[in-house]
Design a protein around this motif. Structure first.
Motif, PDB file in Angstrom:
ATOM      1  N   THR A  36     -47.823  19.661 -12.793  1.00 15.14           N
ATOM      2  CA  THR A  36     -48.778  18.738 -13.396  1.00 15.14           C
ATOM      3  C   THR A  36     -50.145  19.394 -13.571  1.00 15.14           C
ATOM      4  O   THR A  36     -50.822  19.193 -14.587  1.00 15.14           O
ATOM      5  N   TRP A  49     -56.262  14.915 -19.556  1.00 13.94           N
ATOM      6  CA  TRP A  49     -54.854  14.586 -19.349  1.00 13.94           C
ATOM      7  C   TRP A  49     -54.187  14.395 -20.700  1.00 13.94           C
ATOM      8  O   TRP A  49     -54.748  13.758 -21.595  1.00 13.94           O
ATOM      9  N   THR A  75     -53.573  13.950  -6.799  1.00 12.87           N
ATOM     10  CA  THR A  75     -52.475  13.878  -7.758  1.00 12.87           C
ATOM     11  C   THR A  75     -51.238  13.278  -7.110  1.00 12.87           C
ATOM     12  O   THR A  75     -50.530  12.458  -7.713  1.00 12.87           O
TER      13      THR A  75
END
Length: 340
Positions: free
Chosen positions: A261, A204, A276
């Motif tokens: 994302t 991330w 998510t």
């Protein structure tokens, strides 16, 4: 030989069952954590009394905060943005088309409708440039299967004028009702990507939510399947969306943000999409709200894109055009469809 094949099938089935069981346990654990976080948020929003304060301290001692979920998924937490509490300074920046942040944060504890209205009220205070046309905008007619990026990148008359541009998608772009020239877009604060060397390793990172829009940028937007030239815009960061606002978003918008994302991640599964979405609902992942301030309108760019689209040919790629209308008939008088 037949017995060996049966044994292999049984072994493979057992492995699949074990993995499904592990996934089920993982989802239940994360769902329980999210439920605890939701109860914590509800307690924090209630009026503070001595009794509730004591109960809240007991809950906080047993319930992990949102940062723990972020740590569990290795999601980095950026440093908090500095705010300028002087409203007069913000007004001065607005007049100079150089807004950086909202002077005051949106009120906490209000419903999503009040937060949206507060954001729109701030956008309505921004000044408008003098060169905005009064007429409605004409759409840029690009037939299938060509995209707007192909059109802009292969049209010499347009690419010469286009040094920096941004395409605004309809699900994640919202325009101010009072001043439709201003608006805001939604974009993920964190993005997940797959390690190119190890396809099972994911990481991330904090995204650059403004990017090249820190300087004046030509913007195009989509409305009801048609493309339009919006004008020249400069972006500034507003307060991130709250979990209440996330819950109020349409399914199309949330799915678009989730896909953005995970755009850099390989081997996606429905479980990844679901997890998510739960991270967004819990507040571990955040959605940035980027204000869009119109700072100009290029008439030359507007005429160029309409004329090139009407010609129907650019750099060797063409499409059939109507014989009843030529490029000389292209005007800017609008077709009854309002601007952004």
């Amino acid at each position: 030989m037949e017995r060996m094949r049966v044994a292999e099938v049984i072994a493979a089935r057992d492995i699949v069952v074990e993995r499904l069981e592990d996934a089920y346990v993982s989802v239940r654990q994360k769902s329980a954590t999210i439920d605890r976080l939701q109860r914590e948020l509800d307690d924090l929003r209630r009026p503070s009394t001595r009794a509730t304060s004591v109960a809240r301290d007991d809950d906080l001692s047993t319930q992990p905060p949102v940062q723990d979920i972020a740590t569990l998924f290795d999601i980095p937490q950026p440093a908090p943005r500095e705010r300028d509490g002087n409203c007069q300074n913000t007004s001065a920046h607005s007049r100079e088309f150089d807004v950086q942040n909202i002077a005051e944060p949106l009120p906490l504890g209000d419903g999503p409708e009040k937060l949206i209205l507060a954001r729109q009220a701030f956008l309505a205070t921004l000044p408008l440039p003098a060169d905005i046309p009064d007429d409605a905008l004409n759409p840029i007619v690009i037939p299938q299967p060509y995209t707007l990026h192909e059109f802009l990148g292969n049209t010499s008359g347009v690419s010469a004028l286009l040094s920096n541009y941004r395409v605004l998608g309809q699900p994640t772009t919202h325009w101010c009702p009072e001043r439709e020239e201003h608006g805001y877009l939604l974009t993920p604060v964190f993005k997940c990507s797959t390690n190119p060397r190890v396809t099972t390793a994911h990481r991330w990172t904090v995204a650059d939510v403004i990017g090249t829009m820190d300087r004046p940028t030509e913007c195009f937007y989509n409305k009801d399947g048609k493309w339009y030239y919006a004008g020249v815009y400069k972006a500034f960061r507003m307060d991130d969306l709250t979990t209440e606002e996330w819950e109020a978003l349409s399914i199309e918008t949330t799915q678009t943000l989730i896909k953005e994302t995970l755009a850099g991640r390989k081997n996606l599964s429905p479980q990844n999409l679901y997890e998510t979405g739960q991270l967004y609902a819990a507040g571990a992942l955040r959605v940035a709200c980027i204000g869009l301030q119109c700072v100009g309108f290029s008439s030359a760019m507007y005429r160029a894109v309409l004329e090139q689209a009407a010609l129907g040919k650019w750099r060797g790629i063409g499409w059939p055009v109507s014989t009843t209308k030529s490029s000389s008939d292209t005007t800017i008088e609008g077709d009854g469809i309002p601007g952004p």
